[in-house]
Design an enzyme around this catalytic site. Structure first.
Site, short mmCIF file in Angstrom:
data_model
loop_
_atom_site.label_atom_id
_atom_site.label_comp_id
_atom_site.label_asym_id
_atom_site.label_seq_id
_atom_site.Cartn_x
_atom_site.Cartn_y
_atom_site.Cartn_z
N CYS A 66 9.47 0.58 -4.23
CA CYS A 66 9.62 -0.84 -3.88
C CYS A 66 8.70 -1.68 -4.74
O CYS A 66 7.51 -1.82 -4.44
CB CYS A 66 9.33 -1.07 -2.40
SG CYS A 66 9.52 -2.78 -1.88
N CYS A 126 7.29 -4.70 -2.91
CA CYS A 126 6.21 -4.39 -1.96
C CYS A 126 4.88 -4.20 -2.67
O CYS A 126 3.86 -4.74 -2.27
CB CYS A 126 6.55 -3.13 -1.17
SG CYS A 126 8.13 -3.15 -0.32
N ASP A 127 4.89 -3.38 -3.73
CA ASP A 127 3.65 -2.87 -4.30
C ASP A 127 3.33 -3.38 -5.70
O ASP A 127 2.23 -3.15 -6.20
CB ASP A 127 3.69 -1.33 -4.34
CG ASP A 127 3.93 -0.73 -2.97
OD1 ASP A 127 3.57 -1.38 -1.99
OD2 ASP A 127 4.48 0.38 -2.89
#
Length: 576
Positions: free
Chosen positions: A413, A416-417
């Site tokens: 992701c 996300c990261d």
């Protein structure tokens, strides 16, 4: 004169509210909160580092809030948006989301990454127990009295040296130079071994209680303390009628902060109000929809408009679209809007037409008898029909180092990261739309992005592929596969001088490089100074809970077999 009166009127009419989970808005606010609970309350602080575009973050969010309610008065729960507060995520070396860090006395005690409810509860219970254990104080008076009884030969200078040694060994914030915590317990234990009994220990932090006013001031008292008591009410707060202008301004600032916290909490509650709105009734549900992405919510909107009052069962993640950080550009009528915003609007629309939500994960569908039973981790829903719209989960490469380094730079992701590797060199593996979107998201913040693809052309849409190829910060390695992800030990935090070190615990590893192989020549190349590897090679249908229930498509593993071109499956009443 008018301004203080206006402040007085505002404060008198204002009621403060303390949110269950506090959302941090600045680094200064975080530092102030840590100092307060290290020196004034002794409560542990549990921090959730998250991102709005992170699916697992949204999945664990209601569990985090529920745990905060259960632990009210025993621990403080806060959330830090890593997109908004880069300084804090960099300070504490957050490399994966969600990441939970546990602080006691201003010092980090535990941490873990991932949406694991069991780990979250275990670490929370541990730090609450540790907080209770360390909430002790050995005063100089009690130590002096103890030596007077057990060893009268010990003079005041000797006692002072013992107490100072205890104070010096205390880790964390200790502005009052007290003998507290585990060090105080160890000293008491040592004295017990030597003299047969231990000195009395007190609670360092006491729950706040209403303070009674003195009946008389006493003629010989300190005038400053008398004035302070006059200008304070029973709760220790300033008496607004007698407070000075400075006290009014200070109180106003505190209450404005509390108002903002309450507002944030109210917004969070508004979003969550339909997550657990389903309640069992006397009759089975007409339609239950499994899945909370666009497909499931579209079905919910149509079913709700038809008066079927559908129940939507899904974690609050919103499917793959929830984690899409780039704008949604391929849907008519939508522009300059992200995936999470689209999912939020879909949920609101479905709820307005009468859809009911249950924020749980389906574990089993029981068709042994009618009505059909949809089972989750905490409930069983009886229903006449089931619509399956569960989408898919990310695939992994299964190469050496991939599993071991998840949470240390290996991710599926980018939204996300990705921002946690700002200014670093990163890799993206894949050639479809997901890989292109991930590369474009990462190119905003990374030093460079290298896309690894096993063919000589992308499978992605022409528009996305062309953007990637033309982007100045993105390189493409054609006809190449990733065969190994290299790691290195995570450097220790120089600011973490905690004395509680588990020597048996494995040393955390982070991504440091990768080994690539040319699919034609077989030649291997090692890349160094790599901060992260993002895997975007497709998805596997999330249909494991249907195994043994319906027939699957033999030509497409994981996909449910439909009857003809319809949405019917091999079992009447189940649609997919």
């Amino acid at each position: 004169m008018l301004r203080p009166l206006l402040l007085l009127a505002f404060l008198a009419a204002f009621a403060t509210a303390r949110p269950v989970v506090r959302r941090i808005k600045s680094t200064h606010e975080f530092d102030r909160l840590m100092k307060k609970h290290a020196t004034e309350t002794g409560l542990p602080v549990i921090v959730d580092f998250y991102s709005d575009g992170c699916g697992p973050c949204r999945m664990i969010a209601p569990i985090f809030t529920k745990l905060a309610k259960e632990m009210a008065g025993k621990a403080v729960f806060v959330k830090v948006d890593t997109n908004a507060l880069h300084e804090l995520s960099s300070r504490y070396r957050v490399s994966s989301l969600p990441t939970f860090k546990f602080f006691l006395g201003g010092k980090k005690v535990h941490e873990f990454s991932g949406a694991g409810e069991g780990q979250l509860r275990q670490f929370t219970q541990n730090i609450v127990s540790q907080s209770d254990f360390e909430n002790v104080l050995l005063t100089m008076e009690r130590l002096t009295k103890y030596y007077a009884e057990k060893d009268p030969s010990k003079d005041e200078e000797g006692i002072a040296k013992v107490y100072k040694k205890c104070v010096d060994q205390v880790k964390g914030q200790n502005p009052d130079k007290l003998c507290v915590g585990a060090v105080a317990r160890n000293l008491a234990k040592s004295l017990q071994k030597k003299y047969g009994s231990r000195p009395g220990l007190e609670k360092r932090f006491q729950p706040e209680e209403p303070k009674a006013e003195d009946d008389a001031e006493g003629s010989g008292g300190d005038k400053k303390q008398q004035q302070q008591r006059k200008t304070q009410g029973k709760s220790g707060q300033p008496n607004l009628h007698l407070a000075t202008k400075e006290q009014l301004m200070e109180e106003l600032e505190k209450r404005l902060d509390a108002e903002e916290d309450a507002k944030n909490e109210e917004e969070e509650d508004d979003e969550a109000e339909f997550e657990h709105s389903w309640m069992p009734g006397q009759f089975p549900e007409r339609v239950t929809i499994v899945g909370g992405g666009p497909a499931g919510l579209s079905a919910a909107i149509y079913a709700a408009r038809a008066g079927l009052r559908p129940v939507v069962v899904a974690p609050p993640m919103g499917g793959q679209l929830q984690g899409k950080g780039v704008d949604v550009e391929n849907y008519p009528g939508l522009s300059n809007v992200t995936g999470p915003a689209v999912v939020s609007l879909m949920r609101q629309q479905a709820a307005e037409f009468g859809a009911i939500f249950e924020a749980e994960t389906v574990t089993e569908i029981d068709i042994k008898s009618r009505p059909i039973k949809v089972k989750t981790n905490s409930s069983t829903i009886e229903t006449h029909a089931v619509i399956v719209a569960t989408g898919a989960e990310s695939k992994w490469l299964n190469v050496k180092g991939e599993y071991e380094l998840r949470g240390g730079g290996v991710s599926s992701c980018a939204t996300c990261d990705g921002h946690m590797f700002r200014g670093r060199h990163v890799l993206v593996v894949g050639g479809g739309d997901t890989a292109m979107e991930d590369a474009l998201v990462l190119a905003r913040t990374s030093e460079s992005v290298t896309v690894i693809h096993r063919r000589d052309t992308f499978r992605a849409s022409k528009v996305l592929a062309q953007r990637v190829i033309e982007h100045p910060s993105i390189n493409v390695r054609w006809n190449t596969v990733l065969v190994e992800i290299l790691g290195k030990p995570l450097e220790s935090d120089p600011s973490d001088d905690s004395e509680d070190v588990d020597l048996d615990a494995p040393v955390p590893q982070v991504v440091s490089g990768a080994v690539l192989k040319d699919v034609y020549t077989g030649e291997e190349t090692m890349l160094s100074d790599i901060g992260a590897v993002f895997v975007a090679i497709g998805h596997t249908p999330s249909t494991s809970f249907l195994e043994g229930v319906v027939e699957f498509n033999p030509d497409h593993p994981g996909y449910v077999l439909n009857v003809g071109t319809s949405t019917r499956t091999s079992i009447p009443g189940i649609f997919a």
